[in-house]
Design a protein around this motif. Structure first.
Motif, PDB file in Angstrom:
ATOM      1  N   UNK A   1       0.824  -1.203   0.000  1.00  0.00           N
ATOM      2  CA  UNK A   1       0.000   0.000   0.000  1.00  0.00           C
ATOM      3  C   UNK A   1       0.860   1.257   0.000  1.00  0.00           C
ATOM      4  N   UNK A   2       1.989   1.209   0.729  1.00  0.00           N
ATOM      5  CA  UNK A   2       2.899   2.356   0.744  1.00  0.00           C
ATOM      6  C   UNK A   2       3.467   2.605  -0.651  1.00  0.00           C
ATOM      7  N   UNK A   3       3.825   1.532  -1.355  1.00  0.00           N
ATOM      8  CA  UNK A   3       4.375   1.707  -2.700  1.00  0.00           C
ATOM      9  C   UNK A   3       3.313   2.145  -3.693  1.00  0.00           C
ATOM     10  N   UNK A   4       2.087   1.716  -3.522  1.00  0.00           N
ATOM     11  CA  UNK A   4       1.020   2.167  -4.401  1.00  0.00           C
ATOM     12  C   UNK A   4       0.879   3.683  -4.330  1.00  0.00           C
ATOM     13  N   UNK A   5       1.191   4.247  -3.169  1.00  0.00           N
ATOM     14  CA  UNK A   5       1.113   5.700  -2.991  1.00  0.00           C
ATOM     15  C   UNK A   5       2.377   6.396  -3.464  1.00  0.00           C
ATOM     16  N   UNK A   6       3.546   5.882  -3.067  1.00  0.00           N
ATOM     17  CA  UNK A   6       4.794   6.591  -3.292  1.00  0.00           C
ATOM     18  C   UNK A   6       5.515   6.186  -4.580  1.00  0.00           C
ATOM     19  N   UNK A   7       5.431   4.929  -4.989  1.00  0.00           N
ATOM     20  CA  UNK A   7       6.219   4.444  -6.126  1.00  0.00           C
ATOM     21  C   UNK A   7       5.440   3.395  -6.922  1.00  0.00           C
ATOM     22  N   UNK A   8       4.382   3.805  -7.608  1.00  0.00           N
ATOM     23  CA  UNK A   8       3.586   2.819  -8.349  1.00  0.00           C
ATOM     24  C   UNK A   8       4.373   2.103  -9.444  1.00  0.00           C
ATOM     25  N   UNK A   9       5.341   2.771 -10.074  1.00  0.00           N
ATOM     26  CA  UNK A   9       6.132   2.100 -11.109  1.00  0.00           C
ATOM     27  C   UNK A   9       6.971   0.984 -10.506  1.00  0.00           C
ATOM     28  N   UNK A  10       7.518   1.219  -9.317  1.00  0.00           N
ATOM     29  CA  UNK A  10       8.304   0.187  -8.669  1.00  0.00           C
ATOM     30  C   UNK A  10       7.409  -0.965  -8.223  1.00  0.00           C
ATOM     31  N   UNK A  11       6.204  -0.639  -7.835  1.00  0.00           N
ATOM     32  CA  UNK A  11       5.243  -1.688  -7.491  1.00  0.00           C
ATOM     33  C   UNK A  11       4.964  -2.564  -8.710  1.00  0.00           C
ATOM     34  N   UNK A  12       4.882  -1.945  -9.889  1.00  0.00           N
ATOM     35  CA  UNK A  12       4.664  -2.710 -11.107  1.00  0.00           C
ATOM     36  C   UNK A  12       5.821  -3.642 -11.416  1.00  0.00           C
ATOM     37  N   UNK A  13       7.056  -3.162 -11.218  1.00  0.00           N
ATOM     38  CA  UNK A  13       8.234  -4.009 -11.426  1.00  0.00           C
ATOM     39  C   UNK A  13       8.212  -5.196 -10.463  1.00  0.00           C
ATOM     40  N   UNK A  14       7.933  -4.935  -9.204  1.00  0.00           N
ATOM     41  CA  UNK A  14       7.905  -6.007  -8.205  1.00  0.00           C
ATOM     42  C   UNK A  14       6.830  -7.036  -8.535  1.00  0.00           C
ATOM     43  N   UNK A  15       5.697  -6.565  -9.014  1.00  0.00           N
ATOM     44  CA  UNK A  15       4.624  -7.498  -9.376  1.00  0.00           C
ATOM     45  C   UNK A  15       5.044  -8.382 -10.544  1.00  0.00           C
ATOM     46  N   UNK A  16       5.739  -7.796 -11.524  1.00  0.00           N
ATOM     47  CA  UNK A  16       6.195  -8.572 -12.674  1.00  0.00           C
ATOM     48  C   UNK A  16       7.191  -9.647 -12.250  1.00  0.00           C
ATOM     49  N   UNK A  17       8.096  -9.308 -11.325  1.00  0.00           N
ATOM     50  CA  UNK A  17       9.044 -10.311 -10.825  1.00  0.00           C
ATOM     51  C   UNK A  17       8.308 -11.396 -10.047  1.00  0.00           C
ATOM     52  N   UNK A  18       7.332 -10.992  -9.251  1.00  0.00           N
ATOM     53  CA  UNK A  18       6.573 -11.965  -8.475  1.00  0.00           C
ATOM     54  C   UNK A  18       5.797 -12.928  -9.368  1.00  0.00           C
ATOM     55  N   UNK A  19       5.356 -12.444 -10.527  1.00  0.00           N
ATOM     56  CA  UNK A  19       4.570 -13.279 -11.439  1.00  0.00           C
ATOM     57  C   UNK A  19       5.431 -14.228 -12.266  1.00  0.00           C
ATOM     58  N   UNK A  20       6.748 -14.046 -12.243  1.00  0.00           N
ATOM     59  CA  UNK A  20       7.660 -14.850 -13.068  1.00  0.00           C
ATOM     60  C   UNK A  20       8.350 -15.891 -12.184  1.00  0.00           C
ATOM     61  N   UNK A  21       7.787 -17.079 -12.107  1.00  0.00           N
ATOM     62  CA  UNK A  21       8.373 -18.126 -11.267  1.00  0.00           C
ATOM     63  C   UNK A  21       9.748 -18.555 -11.746  1.00  0.00           C
ATOM     64  N   UNK A  22      10.065 -18.307 -13.005  1.00  0.00           N
ATOM     65  CA  UNK A  22      11.357 -18.723 -13.554  1.00  0.00           C
ATOM     66  C   UNK A  22      12.521 -17.986 -12.898  1.00  0.00           C
ATOM     67  N   UNK A  23      12.267 -16.821 -12.315  1.00  0.00           N
ATOM     68  CA  UNK A  23      13.376 -16.067 -11.704  1.00  0.00           C
ATOM     69  C   UNK A  23      13.969 -16.829 -10.531  1.00  0.00           C
ATOM     70  N   UNK A  24      13.178 -17.701  -9.916  1.00  0.00           N
ATOM     71  CA  UNK A  24      13.668 -18.419  -8.743  1.00  0.00           C
ATOM     72  C   UNK A  24      14.784 -19.393  -9.087  1.00  0.00           C
TER      73      UNK A  24
END
Length: 373
Positions: free
Chosen positions: A170-193
């Motif tokens: 929620x803090x990132x949605x307010x302060x850094x939405x672009x960074x939240x988008x990057x984090x979501x993309x990494x979270x959605x990519x299981x191959x990164x593990x």
């Protein structure tokens, strides 16, 4: 352009963070260094670990990277110059442990909008105020991509396990939405593990470099006589940077001794805007002895590097609110004619011109503004 580490120890910090992420932890890493930069201990967030490790917290929400790095460093830390270097700005838990271990300096790669501003709160506790370390961070310029990665890893871990309902997201949605988008993309990519750190940077480097790290918001602290050195340094900086805005000079300020600075701090109420633990702005409020219910704002200044982040409005609103709590009815200030930036700020904060002007000895014309409460 490849993302590079400032030195091998910063790489080690991020290796710890990446190991934490790929093993189900929150993706934070830390090291402890002595004054000469020698490694004393390293640690990572082990909240998801299932196997115990010597002198490490594991399998608990308390298994934070900084705590584990401090534990690994042993019980006899050097008495001076110890440094904790971590990927993410420490939370309240880790910041308190760092202070209790008498660490001299904390270096962090990425800011944490959820916990940024702890410096403004610790000052009210004498022991923490005495032991609070210097803060250095976040990384900027060439290090900005590492600041982004430092923020993205724990945020991505939260998204993987808790979704967007956590306070951090929620803090990132307010302060850094672009960074939240990057984090979501990494979270959605299981191959990164399945990637190592270098492979991660190769695969995600462009996206990381396109993302801006969190831009820190200032907080406000009230300063007093015991902060006389801080008051002195900000006053001299303001006189040097904006000599046309003040009725004093750097040369005059340099003649003041400690007692003079203490006296200045005791005869009025002064607040500083701070980023981390660094003062980047100042404002002073004095009651007008000749006009009941009226106070005057003086010494208003914000460091150019901190402008555009709301520090000026935060300082003005803090002073006005303080006077309102004392049942004050009017706040006045003077601004140099032609200083459109300052005039615009004060008008946005509810001040209006009274029509009064003063001609200073150096030829400056000052305009009086007021805000009725």
């Amino acid at each position: 352009m490849a993302i590079e580490f400032p030195d091998p120890l910063w790489r080690k910090v991020f290796e710890q963070a990446w190991e934490s992420y790929t093993t189900g932890g929150w993706g934070v890493g830390a090291v402890v260094l002595d004054a000469e930069g020698r490694l004393l201990g390293e640690g990572r967030n082990r909240s998801a670990d299932t196997e115990a490790a010597l002198r490490q917290l594991t399998g608990t929400p308390l298994a934070h990277a900084e705590l584990n790095a401090l534990a690994a460093a042993g019980d006899d830390l050097p008495t001076a110059g110890t440094v904790v270097r971590t990927t993410l700005e420490p939370c309240a838990l880790c910041a308190s442990a760092i202070a209790l271990r008498r660490v001299a300096r904390v270096e962090f790669a990425g800011a944490d909008p959820l916990w940024h501003g702890l410096y403004a709160t610790h000052r009210t506790h004498p022991l923490l105020a005495q032991r609070w370390p210097a803060q250095v961070g976040p990384l900027t310029d060439d290090g900005a991509p590492l600041a982004v990665l430092a923020e993205a890893l724990p945020l991505s871990a939260y998204l993987r396990t808790r979704g967007r309902g956590a306070a951090s997201t929620q803090a990132y949605a307010t302060h850094s939405p672009a960074l939240l988008g990057l984090a979501q993309a990494i979270a959605d990519d299981d191959a990164v593990l399945d990637l190592d750190l270098d492979a991660l940077l190769a695969a995600w480097g462009d996206r990381i470099e396109e993302t801006q790290p969190t831009r820190l918001r200032p907080s406000v602290i009230q300063v007093g006589a015991d902060d006389w050195e801080r008051v002195r340094d900000v006053r001299i900086a303001s006189l040097a940077e904006s000599p046309q805005a003040f009725g004093s000079t750097v040369a005059q300020a340099l003649t003041f001794d400690e007692q003079r600075w203490r006296d200045r701090a005791e005869t009025a109420t002064t607040w500083h805007a701070v980023l981390g633990d660094r003062s980047v702005g100042s404002i002073t409020l004095r009651a007008d002895p000749d006009a009941a219910g009226t106070a005057e704002i003086t010494g208003m200044w914000v460091d150019p590097q901190a402008r555009g982040r709301g520090a000026g409005a935060l300082l003005v609103d803090t002073a006005v609110a303080a006077w309102r709590r004392l049942a004050g009815r009017r706040v006045v200030l003077w601004v140099v004619q032609g200083n459109e930036a300052a005039t615009g700020l004060y008008e946005r904060c509810g001040f209006r011109a009274t029509g009064r002007t003063e001609l200073e000895d150096d030829g400056r014309v000052e305009l009086e503004l007021e805000r009725l409460l």
